[in-house]
Structures are given as structure tokens and as C-alpha cells.
Scaffold this motif. Sequence first.
Motif, PDB file in Angstrom:
ATOM      1  N   SER A   1      -7.304  -1.088  -4.651  1.00  0.00           N
ATOM      2  CA  SER A   1      -6.491  -1.897  -5.561  1.00  0.00           C
ATOM      3  C   SER A   1      -7.491  -2.962  -5.991  1.00  0.00           C
ATOM      4  CB  SER A   1      -5.307  -2.570  -4.753  1.00  0.00           C
ATOM      5  OG  SER A   1      -4.731  -3.594  -5.804  1.00  0.00           O
TER       6      SER A   1
ATOM      7  N   ASP B   1      -6.877   9.546   4.079  1.00  0.00           N
ATOM      8  CA  ASP B   1      -6.621   8.921   2.986  1.00  0.00           C
ATOM      9  C   ASP B   1      -7.581   7.884   2.666  1.00  0.00           C
ATOM     10  OD1 ASP B   1      -4.030  10.680   1.717  1.00  0.00           O
ATOM     11  OD2 ASP B   1      -3.996  10.338   3.818  1.00  0.00           O
TER      12      ASP B   1
ATOM     13  N   GLU C   1      -7.325   4.458  -0.210  1.00  0.00           N
ATOM     14  CA  GLU C   1      -6.679   3.940  -1.269  1.00  0.00           C
ATOM     15  C   GLU C   1      -7.356   2.736  -1.905  1.00  0.00           C
ATOM     16  OE1 GLU C   1      -2.451   2.398  -0.902  1.00  0.00           O
ATOM     17  OE2 GLU C   1      -2.692   3.405   0.984  1.00  0.00           O
TER      18      GLU C   1
ATOM     19  N   TRP D   1      -1.711  -0.166  -5.741  1.00  0.00           N
ATOM     20  CA  TRP D   1      -2.466   0.887  -4.866  1.00  0.00           C
ATOM     21  C   TRP D   1      -2.597   2.136  -5.525  1.00  0.00           C
ATOM     22  CZ3 TRP D   1      -5.598  -1.509  -1.255  1.00  0.00           C
ATOM     23  CH2 TRP D   1      -5.320  -2.714  -0.789  1.00  0.00           C
ATOM     24  N   ARG D   2      -3.591   2.791  -5.748  1.00  0.00           N
ATOM     25  CA  ARG D   2      -3.681   4.213  -6.105  1.00  0.00           C
ATOM     26  C   ARG D   2      -4.541   4.651  -5.005  1.00  0.00           C
ATOM     27  NH1 ARG D   2      -8.853   5.244  -7.753  1.00  0.00           N
ATOM     28  NH2 ARG D   2      -8.120   7.210  -8.893  1.00  0.00           N
ATOM     29  N   ILE D   3      -4.298   6.226  -4.888  1.00  0.00           N
ATOM     30  CA  ILE D   3      -4.950   7.245  -3.922  1.00  0.00           C
ATOM     31  C   ILE D   3      -6.254   7.581  -4.383  1.00  0.00           C
ATOM     32  CG2 ILE D   3      -4.922   8.990  -2.653  1.00  0.00           C
ATOM     33  CD1 ILE D   3      -3.093   7.078  -1.317  1.00  0.00           C
ATOM     34  N   GLU D   4      -7.414   7.190  -3.922  1.00  0.00           N
ATOM     35  CA  GLU D   4      -8.544   7.940  -4.272  1.00  0.00           C
ATOM     36  C   GLU D   4      -8.809   9.327  -4.455  1.00  0.00           C
ATOM     37  OE1 GLU D   4     -11.578   6.078  -5.680  1.00  0.00           O
ATOM     38  OE2 GLU D   4     -10.596   4.314  -5.605  1.00  0.00           O
TER      39      GLU D   4
ATOM     40  N   TYR E   1     -10.583  -1.679  -0.633  1.00  0.00           N
ATOM     41  CA  TYR E   1     -10.361  -0.265  -0.130  1.00  0.00           C
ATOM     42  C   TYR E   1      -9.597  -0.255   1.253  1.00  0.00           C
ATOM     43  CZ  TYR E   1     -14.191   0.207  -4.006  1.00  0.00           C
ATOM     44  OH  TYR E   1     -14.607   0.404  -5.059  1.00  0.00           O
TER      45      TYR E   1
ATOM     46  N   SER F   1       0.866  -1.267  -0.199  1.00  0.00           N
ATOM     47  CA  SER F   1      -0.103   0.095   0.112  1.00  0.00           C
ATOM     48  C   SER F   1       0.823   1.228   0.033  1.00  0.00           C
ATOM     49  CB  SER F   1      -0.943  -0.109   1.081  1.00  0.00           C
ATOM     50  OG  SER F   1      -0.129   0.188   2.296  1.00  0.00           O
TER      51      SER F   1
END
Length: 392
Positions: free
Chosen positions: A272, A268, A270, A283-286, A252, A235
Motif C-alpha cells: 500500500s 503472499d 501485498e 492494498w494490492r497483491i504484488e 509491504y 489488508s
Amino acid sequence: MADKHSWRHDSRYNACQFLPRSLQATRNRSMTRSKQLSAFLFVIAVGAGFIWLASGSSNQAQRQDWLEGWRELNPFQLPRRAPAATTYGDYLYVVGGIDAGGAYVQPVEYAPILADGGLGEWRQTSALVEGRFYNAAVAHKGFLYALGGGSGAPGEQNYPIASVERAQINSDGSLGPWQTVNHLTTPRRGLKTVLHGDTIYAIGGYDGRFLKSTERAKILDNGALSRWQLEAHESIIDRYIHSAAAKGGVIYLLGGHMRNPGSPSYSDVESSRFQAGGRLAPWRIEDHGLLAPRLVAEAFTLGDYLYIAGGHTGSERLTSVEVARIRAGGSLGPWRFTTPLPVARSAYAVATHERHVYLLGGGGDGRPLNSVITAAPDRNGDLGQAATQISD
């Protein structure tokens, strides 16, 4: 001149208008058409009014059948802070935790879930092999699993553990004896787990440091677990006493504890995706973060919505609940506040069953809790219950 003009009273203005005879016929025809048009428009307006009233009455009837608010259910027997919970079939389980004296609560309790979302009587069943809190629980293929957490001497001397226990679920909801089946690759206190297909994912936590790693194991047909293996992608943020939930092939991670006395909790979120073979995508930050940073909260999904409830900011315990719509592609819409908890609650457990969510135990008013509350979403994602259930 008098024979070319006539006087006419116009009641619309309460005045007399002087009209030449040559214009009177035109005026009469115009007024006839005007009256016809007015009558037509009046009929349309009345019809629209009836439609609006009917629609309003229907909506009002629906709202009268559903009320915002959480429903309090039968409390379980042994108050516990930082337990885990899960459902299997029509039974709800609460596993692990720590009591007011700092002792681990090893007996597991379970209750039948009723047709209206309520609970039957709570009963104790077999006790864990190893006392644990800030642990996780998963039920699948007829077995209940307890994973990780903190154990050892109570208080500040507790330490993260990696052991995984398993108990068979009997037809009446009770459990067979617990057995230690294997160990995570990493001791994890304050981890979160999600189940996708036959695979358990253990995410984040604390092993002396805040963790970014995720590991997975497959539940085999006989209830045995495959060997745990670490995911290639960690993450973005190290997550401890955070929240996690999965829906539609997306996982999430929300909030959690950071090592910053001035701002100890994250806002935050994130995500996947589950990929072939059980692997996770990077993983990406929403785009949309939480409105209130929070730790020791719980996240859950109901329908097309992701929720996070209660928890702690690092300075105060929360009653607020946030909700975001899960879009078709799995990304999240903006967060908004929805139905708050009746009392502030943190370090509790959460489980879902069909359209209901259950919040169990935790910390509140300076003591461990044994209370259980439930709610279900309406069409807008707000939380409540059928009016008849709330009034019971």
C-alpha cells in the motif's frame, strides 16, 4: 613452362604451393595486406585482453574486500524469544520477549553501535511496566515506545494486549522510567509496526482472530501520542506473526500465519502507499510472491532491496533469506535466495542502522537466544561484511 611458374613454401600449411608467376605478385600483395590486418587485429585483441584483465582485477579486488556471510556480535544478557528491536541515534535496543521458563523479560537492554557496524557492551536499563512478547517497538523524537503483544499468565493463558508504553531516551542511551501512554483500538499480539514521518502504523496481529486491520497514531513534539484511529482500507489477507517493512512511500506486508493445518504459512506479499494526511491507499497483491512461505520471520529494507529472513514454514525453522529489488515505482521484482543465516532462527527481532541490519534473539535449537548477527548489502543486494570485519 618452367620459366612461367615458381615454387613457393607456405609455412601456414607446411606444404609447397605451385603458383603461376602472373599470380605471385598479386599473392604477395594480398599476403602483405593480410599480415597487416592480422597485426592490427592482434593489437586490438591484446588491448581488449588488458582491459578485461584490469576490469577483472578491479572486480576481484572489490570482492576480496567484501565477503558473503553474517557477522556474530556481542550477545545481550537475557535470552528472549519473540522480542522487538529498534535503533535510535547510535544505539540498538531489544524490548520484551519471553525466556526459556516462559516468563516475560521486562528489563530492556541497549548497546552502542560502533562505526564499523559492530556493537559495544550491552547494558540493562529500565524495565517495562507490563511484560509482553510478540510486541513491537518504535523510537522517535527522543522516546522509545513498546506496543501491544501478548501478556497475562505465561503459556497458553496469555492474551493479546492493546497498551502502549513510552520511555524517554537519555543522552547516554539509557532509558527513563516506562509509562503507559494510551491504548490501541484493538488488542494485537504478533502485530508489526512501521514509522513513516511522525506516524506509527500498527498492522495486523491477533485479538482472538487473525486481523486485517491497520491503525495509526501521530507522535507529537513532546513525545505524546495522538489517539489511535483505524484505517479505512484493510489488508487483503489477515496477517498474524507476519512481516512488514516500508521504503520510499510504500509499505509491504509479507507472509504470516494462516488457519490451515496443511499449509499454515503464506507466501503472499501485498503493498500500500502512504497518502496525504497519513491515510493508506487500498492494498494490492504484488506480482511476485515469496519463494518459501514463512511466518515468525522479519522483513527489512536496505538500499533498493526488500529482504525477509529465516522464520518458520509451520513444520521447520528456516535459514534461508530472500531478496527482491524495489523498482522505481515501488513494485517488487522477482524474489531470489541470498546469503543464508548461519543457524535457523525464528521469532527474532530485527532493526536497521545505516547500511547494516541486526537480527536479535528469537528461537533456535529449542531455546530462546541472546545472540546478535549483522550484515550489510553489496552492490547486488547480497549480504555480507567487509573482509576485515568478518576476520576479526
